[in-house]
Design an enzyme around this catalytic site. Structure first.
Site, short mmCIF file in Angstrom:
data_model
loop_
_atom_site.label_atom_id
_atom_site.label_comp_id
_atom_site.label_asym_id
_atom_site.label_seq_id
_atom_site.Cartn_x
_atom_site.Cartn_y
_atom_site.Cartn_z
CD GLN A 45 31.25 40.86 31.90
OE1 GLN A 45 32.16 41.11 31.12
NE2 GLN A 45 30.70 41.78 32.67
CG HIS A 47 37.52 37.47 37.81
ND1 HIS A 47 38.05 36.85 36.72
CD2 HIS A 47 37.86 36.72 38.89
CE1 HIS A 47 38.71 35.77 37.10
NE2 HIS A 47 38.60 35.65 38.41
NE ARG A 199 42.45 25.36 36.91
CZ ARG A 199 42.28 25.87 38.13
NH1 ARG A 199 41.15 26.45 38.44
NH2 ARG A 199 43.24 25.80 39.03
#
Ligand code: PAF
Length: 292
Positions: A45, A47, A199
């Site tokens: 979200q 990005h 990550r």
């Protein structure tokens, strides 16, 4: 002109810089504005919010997906970095099929030699992440400069989670007199306030839940900063993580937002931020908060 699109989508997708440059050429003749959002994929979200901002502020938006080998100082981190191109393409298409995607292979960027340029970022590179990830910012500088040369964007969007990276990119643009405006965007958080990061996909459900400790710590730090010194606050954070069996504190620093130099005595004319990096199960998580 058609993009080389192996994914059977309407979205223009380029795997090579030559066809991307050809595609962008007529847009530039028309003086269109081009927004650029560089990513390493595993889109979340955060990005998508950068892309949404770019779509609103520019005539065209280019997104790159490229796991850049030269910015990884840890082979396991590079190997395990999530690569989810098909799912990412679906997310981009759902957001806006006019997004122009550049998803190059390593060869297209590095011509067989994945090596970093060496940069002088006036010392920004020696703080925090720079101490723990040798060579990381040379890798970031190399890839971002390369993308700027290929795409020649009007505006480029970076998340504030990687605040040191944001300041370093601004420095590189200023020093090299590059013709692009760098726009920093607020951190997007999960429902438990964990800063969104690709990550996070590697965390177990338990680790993801427990990771709420990071933002809780930062929120307390912000409150304590009104009355406590940086040294007192750092000691408090160190103790908090010493007492936690799952998360290891790599660093906690309160630093000047501009220079990123650690704050020893507060100056009311300066803006400060707290920066934190923790490791859980070999996965590094970073976060930051503005303090004043
Ligand atoms: O922030 C990232 O995802 C990367 O460092 C970037 C800017 C895409 C360069 O590889």
């Amino acid at each position: 002109m058609f993009a080389l699109n192996f994914n059977n989508t309407a979205m223009p997708i380029f795997y090579g810089k030559a066809s991307l440059i050809d595609y962008l050429k007529p847009l530039k003749v028309l003086q269109s504005t081009i927004g650029f959002v560089p990513t390493m994929g595993a889109l979340h979200q955060g990005h998508l919010a950068l892309m949404q901002k770019s779509l609103t502020e520019n005539d065209h938006t280019v997104v790159s997906i490229f796991v850049n080998p030269t910015q990884f100082n840890n082979a396991e981190d590079l190997e395990k970095y999530p690569r989810t191109l098909d799912a990412d393409i679906k997310k981009l298409e759902a957001l806006n099929p006019n997004i122009i995607l550049y998803a190059p292979a390593i060869e297209d960027i590095y011509n067989g030699k994945p090596l970093s340029e060496h940069f002088d970022f006036d010392g920004l590179e020696n703080q925090m992440e720079g101490k723990f990830r040798p060579g990381h910012f040379n890798g970031v500088g190399t890839i971002v400069k390369r993308f700027f040369e290929i795409i020649e964007p009007t505006n480029a969007y970076f998340g504030e989670k990687d605040f040191q990276q944001l300041q370093i990119v601004k420095k590189m643009v200023a020093k090299n007199k590059l013709n692009v405006i760098i726009i920093g965007c607020p951190i997007f958080r999960e429902s438990n306030d964990l800063a969104m990061s690709s990550r996070n996909e590697r965390l177990t459900v338990f680790e993801r839940n427990e990771a709420t400790i990071i933002f809780k710590a930062l929120a307390s730090v912000k409150a304590k900063f009104i009355t406590n010194s940086s040294t007192e606050i750092s000691k408090w954070v160190e103790k908090l993580f010493q007492d936690n069996p799952h998360f290891t504190l790599e660093y906690f620093v309160i630093a000047d937002e501009e220079t990123l130099v650690a704050c020893t005595r507060k100056n009311k004319n300066k803006k400060y931020r707290a920066f934190i990096a923790v490791v859980v199960n070999n996965i590094r998580l970073i976060d930051t908060i503005s303090l004043n």
